[in-house]
Design a protein around this motif. Sequence first.
Motif, PDB file in Angstrom:
ATOM      1  N   THR A  53      37.608  40.277  38.099  1.00  0.00           N
ATOM      2  CA  THR A  53      38.761  40.078  38.983  1.00  0.00           C
ATOM      3  C   THR A  53      39.286  41.437  39.415  1.00  0.00           C
ATOM      4  N   GLN A  54      40.049  41.431  40.495  1.00  0.00           N
ATOM      5  CA  GLN A  54      40.729  42.645  40.952  1.00  0.00           C
ATOM      6  C   GLN A  54      42.226  42.395  41.090  1.00  0.00           C
ATOM      7  N   SER A  55      42.707  41.319  40.432  1.00  0.00           N
ATOM      8  CA  SER A  55      44.126  40.963  40.461  1.00  0.00           C
ATOM      9  C   SER A  55      44.707  41.179  39.079  1.00  0.00           C
ATOM     10  N   LEU A  56      45.751  41.961  39.019  1.00  0.00           N
ATOM     11  CA  LEU A  56      46.364  42.317  37.737  1.00  0.00           C
ATOM     12  C   LEU A  56      47.572  41.440  37.469  1.00  0.00           C
ATOM     13  N   ASP A  69      43.061  46.622  49.417  1.00  0.00           N
ATOM     14  CA  ASP A  69      44.434  47.005  49.063  1.00  0.00           C
ATOM     15  C   ASP A  69      44.580  47.435  47.613  1.00  0.00           C
ATOM     16  N   LEU A  70      43.486  47.797  46.950  1.00  0.00           N
ATOM     17  CA  LEU A  70      43.584  48.195  45.553  1.00  0.00           C
ATOM     18  C   LEU A  70      44.299  49.542  45.427  1.00  0.00           C
ATOM     19  N   PRO A  71      45.146  49.721  44.416  1.00  0.00           N
ATOM     20  CA  PRO A  71      45.826  51.012  44.211  1.00  0.00           C
ATOM     21  C   PRO A  71      44.827  52.154  44.094  1.00  0.00           C
ATOM     22  N   SER A  72      45.187  53.291  44.614  1.00  0.00           N
ATOM     23  CA  SER A  72      44.256  54.422  44.667  1.00  0.00           C
ATOM     24  C   SER A  72      43.990  55.025  43.290  1.00  0.00           C
TER      25      SER A  72
END
Length: 886
Positions: free
Chosen positions: A72-75, A98-101
Amino acid sequence: MQVILTHEQADFDAIAALLAAHILNERALPVLPRRINRNVRAFLNLYGAELPFIEARDLPPEDIDIVTLVDTQSLITLKGMKEDTLVHVIDHHQAREDLPSDWTLIIERVGATTTLLIEDIQDHNGPLNNLQATLLLLGIYEDTGSLTYSSTTPRDLRAAAFLLEQGASLSLADEYLNPPLSEQQRELYNRLLQNSESLHIHGQHIIIARADARDINEEISSVAHKLRDLLDPDALFLMVNTIEGIRIVARSATERINVAKTVALFGGRGHEKAAAALIRTGDKAAQSTADLEEVYNRLVEVLPSIVQPAITVGKIMSRNPRVLKPETSAQEAARWMQRYGYEGYPVVKDGRVVGLLTRRAVDRALAHKLNLPAISLMDAGEFFVTPDTPLPHLQQLMADTGWGQIPVVDPETRQIIGIVTRTDLLKQIGREDTIQTERKNFADRLEKALPPARLALIKTIAEEALHHHLPIYVVGGFVRDLILERPSIDFDLVVEGDAIALARALEKKYGGKVTSHSRFGTAKWQIGSIRSELIEKIKGDGGLKAEDLPDSLDLISARTEFYNYPTALPTVERGSIKLDLHRRDFTINTLALRLDGRHYATLYDFWGGMNDIKKKLVRVLHSLSFVDDPTRMLRAVRFEQRFNFRIESRTLQLMNEAHDLLKQVSGDRLRHELDLILAEENPVSALNRLEELNLLSAIHPDLHWDSSASKALLRVLKEPLDPAWQLPEVLGNQSIRNALAYMVWLIPFPPESSRAICERLKLSHHLQNAILSGNLLMAELPDLVGQSPSRVVARLEEAPLPALYAIICLCPGKEICELLNRYATEWRKVQPMTDGYTLHAMGIEPGPVYRRILWALRAAWLDGKITTREQENALLNQLVFTQTIQ
């Protein structure tokens, strides 16, 4: 704190990835999401207790430093997360824009996230156990459609192959997967479901479903898979009318029903678990229904001759279980759980099961200082099985209820007669060798391992046991070593019944003398004085040698044991062979060979020992084993290094948790375990491992092992001792080799540390004196180089000779070694010809003067100042004259 998270509504790939990430980093806690797919939840209900997952509510109240997101890429937000919490993503889906850098990412397009983690496990970790491998395989199979989806990559196949090599169960994976059906397949599914019927043959549940499908042009195997998931039979036979003829599709979930053999009778083929046949009917459309009925009747007729009886609960359960009353307090239940080692107990009211009380519930209650009754803490329910219940039904009940212990009741009286646990069931995964009808026989290996006389003795004792209707076994390390082809000739015999009575019967019939201990149910049959007579009486093939018989033989009543408090010696009760084996330390030591009658040399493996021998694992039997007896941690290392095995990960975890309990163990017991390690073929590897696991510092904070002493240790333990030194055979209560081993280990320590360690290990006074003398001498030796022989002798005589030998083995330097060697082989033997009798004859009164004169004469000889008898006499007269003047 580090945690591993995945997405909600988690599938097998998500949960498998949680497990894989934890295997790669055991410090990170794998946290289960709140919502999990139904088939995954069923799997975890049954096997979750054996896996490391925790609920979010059980996380310790600590800050979260690192989050690993898998599949997943959702925290999701957890208590303890901070603004600077690091997030690392491992996923196989398209990367979000839109993932944090500041997040770190590993995103690769493979069929399953689990595949990415398996590749790292192959590179950096050791073997997996069956359950771990199976869950990881489920993760790959579910997201790749069992390796059939177009998104499947060669990497997924290689990862799956690795998991199969690690023991993953395909049958278990197949059981929990749910492939989708097409619209036409769903229509056929409904028709077959409406026309299905159950048969029970030899305890096996078989479903036969019939349907007309001449209007459907779809493959049937997926429908069979779906129906099997829904109906959960031991075998499923679909009989479908198609435009080509009557098609039979067969699936089996057990070795007991060979569907290939079945469909072969109809011209079909396949393998034991999946097969198919096509019976062509030509253009006789009007007769198709009659033809289908005919095929059905023939199938029903042949099945009884093909189906073998099922493995049932009665073959794996423990009999006469302990149960709790509803009013039993949490504290009392906790004492029972500690005493007997079980993780849960049935709660019974008026002879009826009303619930299950688990250790988790008891521990939580006591943690909150709530001494509630069992009825307030238990999982309520009236769940039970009977001895003839097939294992698949037991498995389903455990999955549905979450109970890890299911009571077994008599089908007629409904009274509880046994209990079957999740562990009992887990032992059966892929392991048919534990079924009584299929136990392995080791007669050939046993007869090659023992001298003929000892073999004849065993058979004689087994024959007497059979006469008294007493099952008798040779157990433990002897059986383990026999399987590892490292046989010994020493063994103990365990009797399921009264061992003392059997020993008395042997004494009466063959002679000898029996000594017994009624409290423990043990007897020693002493036969050293009757060997020759015994050889004449026992049966053999001739050529038996009396000297091959032992002096005595121990017979032990099968028993169970419990510990009243951590590190205590056990309290013993009579029990079955299964319970007797359960009290042992590790699974590899729980094997037994039965000897009586038709059972001769049959292997009994209740606790998975054979499987762990094959996998080269040292696995503890239950979670409180090291709490009961912390010395088992030292034993685990000893066995691991002796056999080149690996301590299993859960066992390592339990060792780490029980680490500090070694402080409470008596020095005598600890020294005994260290003595056994020193007696191993390669004690250095064991000491290195003890140091690595911080077990030595748990015994005493100053106790460590420095690998630089390895060469010296092996020299004193394995190489011939220098005969010129004329070392004694023993020192205190230790053999000289063991004493030297402790010396080369502890002499390099600071004196205050050595003294404390010697006292902790209760080393004998003589050995302590040698070690402490060596401590002091090590610092002074450089100053003795270049000194006169008499000065050297005067100092070295203060230390025991073995201490000097230990120092020379530590290689403190060439000049020092030469000095020590000269002292041991030459200088210490130099003595004057004059003695006390000579001085007395010269009129000198006995006293300290004797010692001064004799030492002066000896020093003159050592330093070369005198070399003849005449010179000694002259010096003696001078010394006496001087003494007289004084």
